[in-house]
Design an enzyme around this catalytic site. Structure first.
Site, PDB file in Angstrom:
ATOM      1  N   TYR A 154      52.153   1.297  82.966  1.00  0.00           N
ATOM      2  CA  TYR A 154      50.887   0.546  82.949  1.00  0.00           C
ATOM      3  C   TYR A 154      51.115  -0.871  83.474  1.00  0.00           C
ATOM      4  O   TYR A 154      50.374  -1.360  84.336  1.00  0.00           O
ATOM      5  CB  TYR A 154      50.329   0.524  81.520  1.00  0.00           C
ATOM      6  CG  TYR A 154      49.169  -0.416  81.312  1.00  0.00           C
ATOM      7  CD1 TYR A 154      47.890  -0.105  81.773  1.00  0.00           C
ATOM      8  CD2 TYR A 154      49.343  -1.645  80.651  1.00  0.00           C
ATOM      9  CE1 TYR A 154      46.825  -0.975  81.577  1.00  0.00           C
ATOM     10  CE2 TYR A 154      48.287  -2.520  80.452  1.00  0.00           C
ATOM     11  CZ  TYR A 154      47.029  -2.179  80.921  1.00  0.00           C
ATOM     12  OH  TYR A 154      45.976  -3.047  80.729  1.00  0.00           O
ATOM     13  N   ILE A 206      44.441  -2.900  66.069  1.00  0.00           N
ATOM     14  CA  ILE A 206      43.554  -3.511  65.066  1.00  0.00           C
ATOM     15  C   ILE A 206      42.442  -2.539  64.666  1.00  0.00           C
ATOM     16  O   ILE A 206      42.056  -2.465  63.495  1.00  0.00           O
ATOM     17  CB  ILE A 206      42.994  -4.866  65.574  1.00  0.00           C
ATOM     18  CG1 ILE A 206      44.149  -5.887  65.596  1.00  0.00           C
ATOM     19  CG2 ILE A 206      41.827  -5.354  64.731  1.00  0.00           C
ATOM     20  CD1 ILE A 206      43.789  -7.272  66.118  1.00  0.00           C
ATOM     21  N   ASP A 211      33.004   6.742  90.058  1.00  0.00           N
ATOM     22  CA  ASP A 211      34.448   6.542  89.931  1.00  0.00           C
ATOM     23  C   ASP A 211      34.912   5.501  90.942  1.00  0.00           C
ATOM     24  O   ASP A 211      34.500   5.554  92.107  1.00  0.00           O
ATOM     25  CB  ASP A 211      35.135   7.893  90.212  1.00  0.00           C
ATOM     26  CG  ASP A 211      36.573   7.900  89.737  1.00  0.00           C
ATOM     27  OD1 ASP A 211      37.351   7.025  90.164  1.00  0.00           O
ATOM     28  OD2 ASP A 211      36.907   8.780  88.930  1.00  0.00           O
ATOM     29  N   ILE A 212      35.785   4.601  90.514  1.00  0.00           N
ATOM     30  CA  ILE A 212      36.250   3.563  91.461  1.00  0.00           C
ATOM     31  C   ILE A 212      37.120   4.149  92.571  1.00  0.00           C
ATOM     32  O   ILE A 212      37.368   3.488  93.570  1.00  0.00           O
ATOM     33  CB  ILE A 212      37.007   2.407  90.751  1.00  0.00           C
ATOM     34  CG1 ILE A 212      38.204   2.916  89.929  1.00  0.00           C
ATOM     35  CG2 ILE A 212      36.067   1.571  89.913  1.00  0.00           C
ATOM     36  CD1 ILE A 212      39.193   1.825  89.541  1.00  0.00           C
ATOM     37  N   ILE A 243      35.666  -4.782  77.007  1.00  0.00           N
ATOM     38  CA  ILE A 243      35.548  -6.154  77.520  1.00  0.00           C
ATOM     39  C   ILE A 243      34.392  -6.249  78.527  1.00  0.00           C
ATOM     40  O   ILE A 243      33.598  -7.192  78.503  1.00  0.00           O
ATOM     41  CB  ILE A 243      36.874  -6.614  78.181  1.00  0.00           C
ATOM     42  CG1 ILE A 243      38.041  -6.515  77.183  1.00  0.00           C
ATOM     43  CG2 ILE A 243      36.747  -8.043  78.699  1.00  0.00           C
ATOM     44  CD1 ILE A 243      39.424  -6.787  77.781  1.00  0.00           C
ATOM     45  N   PHE A 300      54.625   1.166  64.095  1.00  0.00           N
ATOM     46  CA  PHE A 300      55.722   1.622  64.965  1.00  0.00           C
ATOM     47  C   PHE A 300      56.834   0.577  64.914  1.00  0.00           C
ATOM     48  O   PHE A 300      56.646  -0.554  65.347  1.00  0.00           O
ATOM     49  CB  PHE A 300      55.243   1.804  66.404  1.00  0.00           C
ATOM     50  CG  PHE A 300      54.182   2.861  66.540  1.00  0.00           C
ATOM     51  CD1 PHE A 300      54.471   4.190  66.259  1.00  0.00           C
ATOM     52  CD2 PHE A 300      52.894   2.540  66.945  1.00  0.00           C
ATOM     53  CE1 PHE A 300      53.499   5.177  66.379  1.00  0.00           C
ATOM     54  CE2 PHE A 300      51.909   3.518  67.066  1.00  0.00           C
ATOM     55  CZ  PHE A 300      52.224   4.838  66.776  1.00  0.00           C
TER      56      PHE A 300
HETATM   57  N1  LIG Z   1      41.850  -4.437  75.618  1.00  0.00           N
HETATM   58  C1  LIG Z   1      42.972  -5.127  75.845  1.00  0.00           C
HETATM   59  O1  LIG Z   1      43.717  -5.487  74.925  1.00  0.00           O
HETATM   60  C2  LIG Z   1      43.354  -5.502  77.260  1.00  0.00           C
HETATM   61  C3  LIG Z   1      44.429  -6.376  77.430  1.00  0.00           C
HETATM   62  C4  LIG Z   1      44.804  -6.720  78.724  1.00  0.00           C
HETATM   63  C5  LIG Z   1      44.118  -6.227  79.806  1.00  0.00           C
HETATM   64  N2  LIG Z   1      43.077  -5.369  79.613  1.00  0.00           N
HETATM   65  C6  LIG Z   1      42.380  -4.881  80.810  1.00  0.00           C
HETATM   66  O2  LIG Z   1      41.019  -5.225  80.708  1.00  0.00           O
HETATM   67  C7  LIG Z   1      40.221  -4.213  81.334  1.00  0.00           C
HETATM   68  C8  LIG Z   1      39.185  -3.686  80.359  1.00  0.00           C
HETATM   69  O3  LIG Z   1      39.881  -3.109  79.239  1.00  0.00           O
HETATM   70  P1  LIG Z   1      39.112  -2.545  77.977  1.00  0.00           P
HETATM   71  O4  LIG Z   1      40.001  -2.754  76.800  1.00  0.00           O
HETATM   72  O5  LIG Z   1      37.717  -3.060  77.967  1.00  0.00           O
HETATM   73  O6  LIG Z   1      39.143  -0.986  78.315  1.00  0.00           O
HETATM   74  P2  LIG Z   1      37.982   0.121  78.273  1.00  0.00           P
HETATM   75  O7  LIG Z   1      38.665   1.423  78.425  1.00  0.00           O
HETATM   76  O8  LIG Z   1      37.109  -0.091  77.074  1.00  0.00           O
HETATM   77  O9  LIG Z   1      37.153  -0.223  79.574  1.00  0.00           O
HETATM   78  C9  LIG Z   1      37.489   0.270  80.839  1.00  0.00           C
HETATM   79  C10 LIG Z   1      36.269   0.966  81.395  1.00  0.00           C
HETATM   80  O10 LIG Z   1      36.634   1.487  82.683  1.00  0.00           O
HETATM   81  C11 LIG Z   1      36.051   2.766  82.832  1.00  0.00           C
HETATM   82  N3  LIG Z   1      36.840   3.529  83.789  1.00  0.00           N
HETATM   83  C12 LIG Z   1      38.067   4.086  83.605  1.00  0.00           C
HETATM   84  N4  LIG Z   1      38.443   4.734  84.714  1.00  0.00           N
HETATM   85  C13 LIG Z   1      37.455   4.582  85.626  1.00  0.00           C
HETATM   86  C14 LIG Z   1      37.264   5.032  86.959  1.00  0.00           C
HETATM   87  N5  LIG Z   1      38.180   5.776  87.580  1.00  0.00           N
HETATM   88  N6  LIG Z   1      36.108   4.698  87.604  1.00  0.00           N
HETATM   89  C15 LIG Z   1      35.157   3.957  86.965  1.00  0.00           C
HETATM   90  N7  LIG Z   1      35.287   3.503  85.697  1.00  0.00           N
HETATM   91  C16 LIG Z   1      36.430   3.810  85.040  1.00  0.00           C
HETATM   92  C17 LIG Z   1      36.074   3.381  81.450  1.00  0.00           C
HETATM   93  O11 LIG Z   1      35.116   4.418  81.278  1.00  0.00           O
HETATM   94  C18 LIG Z   1      35.797   2.168  80.557  1.00  0.00           C
HETATM   95  O12 LIG Z   1      34.432   2.050  80.256  1.00  0.00           O
HETATM   96  C19 LIG Z   1      41.177  -3.146  81.819  1.00  0.00           C
HETATM   97  O13 LIG Z   1      41.489  -3.390  83.170  1.00  0.00           O
HETATM   98  C20 LIG Z   1      42.418  -3.365  80.962  1.00  0.00           C
HETATM   99  O14 LIG Z   1      43.566  -2.916  81.614  1.00  0.00           O
HETATM  100  C21 LIG Z   1      42.687  -5.004  78.368  1.00  0.00           C
END
Ligand SMILES: NC(=O)c1ccc[n+]([C@@H]2O[C@H](COP(=O)([O-])OP(=O)(O)OC[C@H]3O[C@@H](n4cnc5c(N)ncnc54)[C@H](O)[C@@H]3O)[C@@H](O)[C@H]2O)c1
Length: 317
Positions: free
Chosen positions: A151, A192, A63-64, A14, A208
């Site tokens: 989570y 998906i 890292d955050i 995202i 599942f």
């Molecule tokens: N994809 C979904 O269906 C979905 C649904 C609801 C919420 N979200 C939320 O949206 C956000 C983005 O999700 P996404 O699907 O793009 O996931 P993603 O894993 O593709 O993106 C998350 C990014 O954060 C980075 N990251 C992880 N740990 C880190 C750290 N400690 N320090 C710095 N960077 C770090 C990862 O390398 C990754 O690039 C997340 O917060 C997720 O919880 C996603």
């Protein structure tokens, strides 16, 4: 219009789409991402390669949870989109400590560092997983939350921290709760992505449970639209971001099989721990306050994703 924007997790699924959209609107975009090995870091580099060399795009590999990295990232930032997290329901059931360390402690580190900066607003990416067990559908923002996975608990804790810090220290905040996001660059661990990959190879597709569980599947462009609007609207508010329409996993697979012309067989296994039975967003608040509405239907979105997936063998690693 704010110029300097930080996206945590900006190389992810995202976050990288959000970065593209903000760059189109002439913002200066900085991302911080640790390219976590949760799924292939190569995919994350591919997500942002096209922006490397753009003078308005800056990458911090960090890292955050790291105070110094966050301090550097926050310098001159006006708006922060906080997306970095340890995603995955199953990971959180297997290793709740890891999910908590990254999601909760990482978020707390960012909020703590924001106290002494001129940052105007944080837009936090929460999740529909905060709801868990609900009495009736659709979910709506004020519903009582009863997450069913670590989570979901971690995201709910972050929501509270973001709100409390905003009230204590005066910066604005908006919380976005996306519902099951999919589309080009999507995480390879998501349903998906797995179903499409198997369907294109005519390999068995595993569900599942009985497949009657329903989800509000939301195309990534719809989620990015809501995030962009939240930059200037929806202060101190939380928004469900879905389509307002749910499909069962069985219906979803039927659509994928049709789009891919697949001969895959369907296999059922046990339901997974931590998975919610049904999700459905009530999008009326986002429509009213953000002026947002979902534009891409599931059929259009699945075709878009399948075309992207097939367009480059590197999308399938
Ligand atoms: N994809 C979904 O269906 C979905 C649904 C609801 C919420 N979200 C939320 O949206 C956000 C983005 O999700 P996404 O699907 O793009 O996931 P993603 O894993 O593709 O993106 C998350 C990014 O954060 C980075 N990251 C992880 N740990 C880190 C750290 N400690 N320090 C710095 N960077 C770090 C990862 O390398 C990754 O690039 C997340 O917060 C997720 O919880 C996603």
């Amino acid at each position: 219009m704010p110029e300097n924007i930080l996206i945590t997790g900006g190389a992810g699924f995202i976050g990288s789409h959000l970065a593209d959209r903000l760059l189109e609107k002439y913002h200066h975009v900085k991302i911080i991402d640790n390219f976590s090995p949760y799924y292939s870091p190569q995919l994350k580099h591919q997500n942002i390669n096209h922006n490397k060399g753009n003078p308005s795009f800056e990458i911090i590999e960090g890292d955050i949870k790291d105070k110094d990295a966050i301090k550097t990232a926050l310098k001159d930032t006006e708006i922060i989109y906080h997306l970095a997290s340890q995603p995955g329901i199953k990971t959180s059931v297997d290793n709740p400590q890891k999910t908590n360390d990254i999601n909760v402690n990482g978020t707390l580190n960012i909020l703590n560092q924001m106290r002494n900066t001129g940052i105007k607003k944080i837009i936090f990416q929460s999740s529909s997983s905060v709801y868990g067990k609900v009495k009736s559908l659709p979910f709506s923002e004020n519903e009582q939350k009863k997450p069913v996975s670590p989570y979901g608990v971690s995201k709910l804790a972050c929501e509270h921290y973001v709100r409390v810090f905003s009230e204590l220290y005066g910066f604005k905040m908006t919380i976005i709760r996306p519902f099951t996001v999919y589309g080009p660059r999507m995480r390879p661990d998501l349903a998906i992505a797995i179903f499409t990959k198997n369907a294109l190879k005519n390999e068995p597709i595993t569900i599942f449970g009985d497949g009657n569980q329903t989800r509000d599947f939301t195309h990534v462009n719809n989620v990015v639209d809501a995030n962009i609007r939240a930059m200037t609207k929806g202060d101190a508010e939380t928004f469900d971001i879905g389509t307002g329409r749910a499909y069962s996993v069985n219906d979803l697979i039927e659509k994928i099989i049709k789009i891919t012309g697949s001969a895959s067989k369907i296999i059922h296994t046990d339901k997974r721990q931590g998975d919610t039975q049904n999700t459905l967003a009530d999008t009326s608040k986002a429509k009213k306050i953000l002026g947002w509405e979902p534009k891409i239907s599931l059929d259009e979105g699945l075709k878009d994703y399948t075309e992207w997936f097939k367009s480059d063998p590197n999308n399938n690693i």
